[in-house]
Every structure is written in C-alpha cells, then in structure tokens.
Design an enzyme around this catalytic site. Structure first.
Site, mmCIF file in Angstrom:
data_model
loop_
_atom_site.group_PDB
_atom_site.id
_atom_site.type_symbol
_atom_site.label_atom_id
_atom_site.label_comp_id
_atom_site.label_asym_id
_atom_site.label_seq_id
_atom_site.Cartn_x
_atom_site.Cartn_y
_atom_site.Cartn_z
ATOM 1 N N SER A 274 -35.843 70.102 15.275
ATOM 2 C CA SER A 274 -37.531 70.456 15.014
ATOM 3 C C SER A 274 -37.755 71.330 16.360
ATOM 4 C CB SER A 274 -38.273 69.215 15.001
ATOM 5 O OG SER A 274 -39.521 69.458 15.259
ATOM 6 N N TYR B 125 -40.204 61.736 20.513
ATOM 7 C CA TYR B 125 -39.758 62.555 19.187
ATOM 8 C C TYR B 125 -39.049 63.711 19.450
ATOM 9 C CZ TYR B 125 -40.102 64.901 14.671
ATOM 10 O OH TYR B 125 -39.830 65.501 13.558
HETATM 11 N N1 LIG Z 1 -42.559 67.651 8.439
HETATM 12 C C1 LIG Z 1 -42.262 68.292 9.584
HETATM 13 O O1 LIG Z 1 -43.407 69.103 9.919
HETATM 14 C C2 LIG Z 1 -41.043 68.553 10.476
HETATM 15 C C3 LIG Z 1 -40.800 69.598 11.209
HETATM 16 C C4 LIG Z 1 -39.703 69.361 11.844
HETATM 17 C C5 LIG Z 1 -38.654 68.484 11.727
HETATM 18 N N2 LIG Z 1 -38.976 67.637 10.801
HETATM 19 C C6 LIG Z 1 -37.837 66.681 10.558
HETATM 20 O O2 LIG Z 1 -37.409 66.603 9.272
HETATM 21 C C7 LIG Z 1 -37.150 65.493 8.590
HETATM 22 C C8 LIG Z 1 -38.032 65.090 7.265
HETATM 23 O O3 LIG Z 1 -38.982 65.074 7.592
HETATM 24 P P1 LIG Z 1 -40.329 64.810 6.432
HETATM 25 O O4 LIG Z 1 -41.440 65.604 6.925
HETATM 26 O O5 LIG Z 1 -39.622 65.111 5.028
HETATM 27 O O6 LIG Z 1 -40.442 63.357 6.952
HETATM 28 P P2 LIG Z 1 -40.367 61.735 5.938
HETATM 29 O O7 LIG Z 1 -40.821 60.908 6.830
HETATM 30 O O8 LIG Z 1 -40.788 61.947 4.533
HETATM 31 O O9 LIG Z 1 -38.783 61.803 5.784
HETATM 32 C C9 LIG Z 1 -37.677 60.972 6.333
HETATM 33 C C10 LIG Z 1 -36.991 60.294 5.578
HETATM 34 O O10 LIG Z 1 -36.091 59.285 6.385
HETATM 35 C C11 LIG Z 1 -36.045 58.102 5.770
HETATM 36 N N3 LIG Z 1 -35.415 57.260 6.939
HETATM 37 C C12 LIG Z 1 -36.255 56.750 7.956
HETATM 38 N N4 LIG Z 1 -35.543 55.766 8.420
HETATM 39 C C13 LIG Z 1 -34.328 55.882 8.061
HETATM 40 C C14 LIG Z 1 -33.071 55.114 8.091
HETATM 41 N N5 LIG Z 1 -33.020 54.293 9.217
HETATM 42 N N6 LIG Z 1 -32.005 55.333 7.259
HETATM 43 C C15 LIG Z 1 -32.139 56.098 6.085
HETATM 44 N N7 LIG Z 1 -33.174 56.838 5.895
HETATM 45 C C16 LIG Z 1 -34.367 56.519 6.767
HETATM 46 C C17 LIG Z 1 -37.484 57.852 5.138
HETATM 47 O O11 LIG Z 1 -37.683 57.004 4.273
HETATM 48 C C18 LIG Z 1 -37.882 59.169 4.650
HETATM 49 O O12 LIG Z 1 -37.498 59.325 3.390
HETATM 50 C C19 LIG Z 1 -37.048 64.579 9.697
HETATM 51 O O13 LIG Z 1 -35.721 64.486 10.527
HETATM 52 C C20 LIG Z 1 -38.129 65.292 10.645
HETATM 53 O O14 LIG Z 1 -38.134 64.811 12.007
HETATM 54 C C21 LIG Z 1 -40.179 67.457 10.063
#
Ligand SMILES: NC(=O)c1ccc[n+]([C@@H]2O[C@H](COP(=O)([O-])OP(=O)(O)OC[C@H]3O[C@@H](n4cnc5c(N)ncnc54)[C@H](O)[C@@H]3O)[C@@H](O)[C@H]2O)c1
Length: 246
Positions: A141, A151
C-alpha cells in the site's frame, strides 16, 4: 481485445472473497486461469469461486497448517501452482489506534495476518511451483510510504519481504513483486476510512479520482504473466500519483 494469458495456469488469490482480491480473481478467471479463492469469509468466498468456476478453500493466512492445507487442496485440484497473490489483510473494520497505544495482543494478531501471513502462505505454496517457476504478487500500500501507524508498518514489512523473498526464490525462477495501491474504493475503505478523509486524500492526488479495484488489475496480471519474466523484487505504486519519489 481479449487475451488468455493464464490458460492452464493455476493462481491462488488470498483475501479474494471481496474487494480488490475478488477483482483479481475474476480477471484471472476471465483470462483462463484456474483460480483458487482463499479467505476466511466462507460465504462470500464460495460465491466468488462459484461465479468464476474456481475453487474456494477456507484459509487463515496466519495459520501454518491452514496454509499447508490450501497448498494441498490446490495441488489435489489442479496438479501444481503457477501464481500466488498475497492480498489478504485485516483492513475492513480494523482498529484505528496508534503504535504507541495499540494493545499488544491486537498488534501481534494484526502483524501475524498483515505481514507474516504473506510469508506463511508463500512458504506453503512455493514448493508446489513446479512448472519451471512461478510468480508471487504481494499486496502492499502507499501506506508504507506515508504515516499510517501499524497498518503502514506492516506494509513496510511486506515491501521488505518482497525484496528478501525475491532473492531467496530467484534461483527457482520464482519472481516476487508487490503492488502498492493508493486509495481504492472498496467496501472495506468505505467502512474503515471516514468519508471526509477520503475526499481530502483524493483531492490531493495528481489524478483526482478515487481508485477502483479494476485500476489495479492490469498491474497484477502483468506481474503474474510471462511478460514480466525478468522483473522481480520490485514494488509498483498504482496510486493516481499519490506518492512521487525522486
Ligand atoms: N482499499 C484500499 O484503499 C487499499 C489500498 C492499499 C492497499 N490495500 C490492500 O489491499 C488488500 C485488499 O483490500 P480491500 O480493500 O479489498 O479490503 P478487504 O477487507 O475487503 O479485503 C481483505 C480480505 O482479506 C480477508 N482476510 C482477512 N484476514 C484474513 C485471514 N487471516 N486469512 C484469510 N483471509 C483474510 C478478508 O475476509 C477480506 O476478504 C489488503 O491487503 C489491503 O491492505 C487496500
């Protein structure tokens, strides 16, 4: 133009029950991959897998036995593994706290998923990348480059892990890269980051709009594909210009 870069390839996407991981899973399936959806959110994960004709494996990325079972289930279904996207993280609904005050038990649990989870799953999967190599994409990220407490610290770790693992696995032709997205419009962001904060971040982006999961898909699939065959150990920002480093 449609292409099928992933025909006869098997790719695991962790955290693919929703949000960004789901977009990756759908795009990979559309390009012919056997996709394994690995998540803790069983109902949503099963639905995504059913929609794309993939396999759902209930997985806790922080747990060693669970990661090994994911590898075994994938090999049982498809024979070997070509790609892994370490996307799962505690993000939607995460506790908002500071490094200096966050309770240790929460911090340790958080790191076990958001940092060690990628290492744990990689350790279980890489021995099964037996088709002459493989590609791993870690989800970082822009939080790694900006203040964002524990985070962001976990994402700094993901960047380091990407570089270190690239070195350890390069001899087996396994490439390891990371994507560092800027603010992406997912349900998790909508529930985790206050609206005004998102509006302020978006307003300061050179490209003044909220990113979408689809904005990340091109980079993820490129890094998993043979076109990226000589790229490893790199972290790619896909962020509307949020972070410009000189
Ligand atoms: N949305 C944003 O703005 C953004 C920006 C930069 C990075 N990210 C990163 O992208 C990724 C996805 O983000 P998102 O916005 O889709 O969020 P999200 O919360 O929808 O996705 C995370 C997924 O991981 C799963 N998860 C959590 N703990 C787990 C575990 N122990 N084992 C297996 N699965 C598990 C959750 O059930 C969920 O489906 C993450 O790594 C997040 O840090 C997101």
């Amino acid at each position: 133009m449609s292409s099928k870069r992933f025909e006869n390839k098997t790719v695991i996407v962790t955290g693919a029950a929703g949000g960004i991981g789901e977009a990756y899973a759908r795009a990979l399936a559309a390009e012919g991959a056997n996709v394994v959806v690995a998540d803790l959110a069983d109902e949503k994960g099963k639905q995504v897998a059913a929609d794309i004709g993939g396999l759902y494996v209930s997985t806790d990325v922080a747990d060693e036995e669970s990661a090994k079972a994911l590898a075994q289930a994938t090999v049982d279904a498809y024979g070997s593994i070509d790609g892994l996207v370490n996307n799962a993280a505690i993000y939607g609904g995460m506790k908002l706290d500071f490094l200096i005050t966050v309770p240790w038990d929460y911090y340790k649990k958080f790191m076990s998923v958001n940092l060690d989870g990628a290492l744990n799953v990689t350790r279980a999967i890489y021995p099964h990348m037996t088709n002459g190599g493989g590609a791993i994409v870690n989800q970082s990220s822009t939080a790694a480059w900006l203040y964002s407490g524990f985070y962001g610290l976990a994402k700094v770790g993901v960047n380091g892990l990407t570089q270190q693992l690239a070195t350890e696995l390069g001899g087996q032709n396994i490439r390891v890269n990371a994507i560092a997205p800027g603010p992406i419009d997912t349900e998790a962001t909508r529930t985790t980051t206050p609206k005004e904060m998102v509006a302020d971040i978006v307003n300061r982006l050179p490209l003044k709009r909220f990113g979408t999961p689809e904005d990340l898909v091109g980079m993820c699939l490129f890094l998993l594909s043979d076109e990226a065959g000589w790229i490893t150990g790199q972290i790619f920002n896909v962020d509307g210009g949020q972070v410009i480093r000189s």
